[in-house]
Design a protein around this motif. Structure first.
Motif, short mmCIF file in Angstrom:
data_model
loop_
_atom_site.label_atom_id
_atom_site.label_comp_id
_atom_site.label_asym_id
_atom_site.label_seq_id
_atom_site.Cartn_x
_atom_site.Cartn_y
_atom_site.Cartn_z
N GLU A 84 0.67 -1.15 -0.15
CA GLU A 84 0.18 -0.11 -0.06
C GLU A 84 0.44 1.29 0.46
O GLU A 84 0.39 1.92 -0.68
CB GLU A 84 -0.98 0.02 1.16
N LEU A 85 2.10 1.56 0.61
CA LEU A 85 2.99 2.59 0.67
C LEU A 85 3.44 2.31 -0.41
O LEU A 85 3.64 3.62 -0.95
CB LEU A 85 3.76 2.54 2.22
N ARG A 86 3.99 1.42 -1.19
CA ARG A 86 5.20 1.62 -2.30
C ARG A 86 3.76 2.01 -3.44
O ARG A 86 4.31 2.95 -4.44
CB ARG A 86 5.40 0.50 -2.67
N VAL A 87 2.49 1.77 -3.49
CA VAL A 87 1.66 2.54 -4.49
C VAL A 87 2.40 4.12 -4.22
O VAL A 87 1.39 4.63 -4.92
CB VAL A 87 0.01 1.15 -4.28
N LYS A 88 1.49 4.28 -2.98
CA LYS A 88 0.60 5.67 -2.24
C LYS A 88 2.15 6.49 -3.27
O LYS A 88 2.10 7.84 -4.04
CB LYS A 88 1.09 5.95 -1.53
#
Length: 271
Positions: free
Chosen positions: A165-169
């Protein structure tokens, strides 16, 4: 009867508050420890107003933590202290305190839980994608450290999901910056930025959009060029069209891409 019950409730609350104030003012650290532990356990069990009980426990913990450094009760106390910040949503202090716990008590049975909650605290500190992402990078680092240290953890799946999720952000921020060049008609910069994005994030959910806007940037750059530069730029746009269709033959931008490609073909024929 209802009035009697109400009066009894008021008396109990008043008595409880009075006793709590006495504990706060007391010099008996043992009494403070047991009271804070009781409040913490009741809140964890979901008894009564949990937020209020965590806050009351925290006030006492803040008083006695310095008194218990180096003592046998310190390990349990420090975990409850960090966890109380976590439960109250103060993720900055929770992350800091859990990190201290992990460093100080590497043999603790609570080590894995503390490491996970400490890492997850940084996840909660990550801002929305269009703001500075320093905390997001830090959260990924902390969660990845947890994954590496506890590969058999029951929290492994959740930790991996949080990292994704953080990498997608981060990908979204990078993509939006690149796309902004297109939307502000800085097409040459857009082509470069979108190409870099595609190379850096090959598995990104924004990959199709990046391919399309790279093509459309090349197309817009070509048709708005001087006549002498147009043939070479149209050729480049044609190549990016083919790239898009190769990967996304049924993509959501196919109709727009085909319309632009038709225009490219007509312009090449008229040169």
């Amino acid at each position: 009867m209802k009035k009697i019950i109400l009066l009894l409730s008021i008396v109990l609350v008043a008595t409880s508050c009075s006793q709590y104030q006495k504990v706060l003012k007391s010099d008996d650290t043992g009494l403070k420890y047991s009271t804070a532990e009781e409040l913490y356990n009741e809140a964890k069990a979901g008894e009564g107003n949990t937020s209020r009980k965590f806050k009351k426990a925290l006030r006492i913990f803040e008083q006695i933590v310095p008194e218990y450094r180096g003592k046998p009760q310190a390990q349990k106390l420090m975990f409850m202290y960090a966890d109380t910040y976590y439960e109250l949503g103060d993720h900055y202090l929770a992350g800091y305190q859990f990190e201290r716990f992990v460093e100080t008590y590497p043999q603790s049975e609570k080590l894995e839980e503390a490491a996970f909650k400490g890492a997850k605290s940084y996840y909660f500190l990550s801002p929305r994608y269009d703001l500075d992402q320093t905390e997001t990078h830090k959260a990924i680092e902390k969660l990845q450290a947890f994954i590496n240290r506890f590969p058999e953890s029951e929290k492994l799946e959740e930790a991996n999901e949080l990292v994704t999720e953080l990498r997608v952000k981060l990908e979204k921020k990078s993509y939006e910056i690149a796309k902004q060049y297109h939307h502000t008609r800085n097409y040459k910069a857009a082509i470069t930025a979108l190409n870099n994005f595609i190379l850096e994030y090959p598995g990104s959910p924004f990959r199709e959009q990046a391919y399309y806007y790279k093509f459309d940037s090349a197309y817009q750059y070509a048709i708005n060029s001087y006549a002498y530069a147009m043939p070479e730029r149209l050729k480049e746009a044609r190549k990016y069209y083919q790239d898009y269709l190769r990967y996304y033959p049924e993509g959501k931008f196919v109709s727009e891409a085909e319309a632009a490609f038709t225009d490219i073909t007509e312009k090449e024929q008229n040169l």
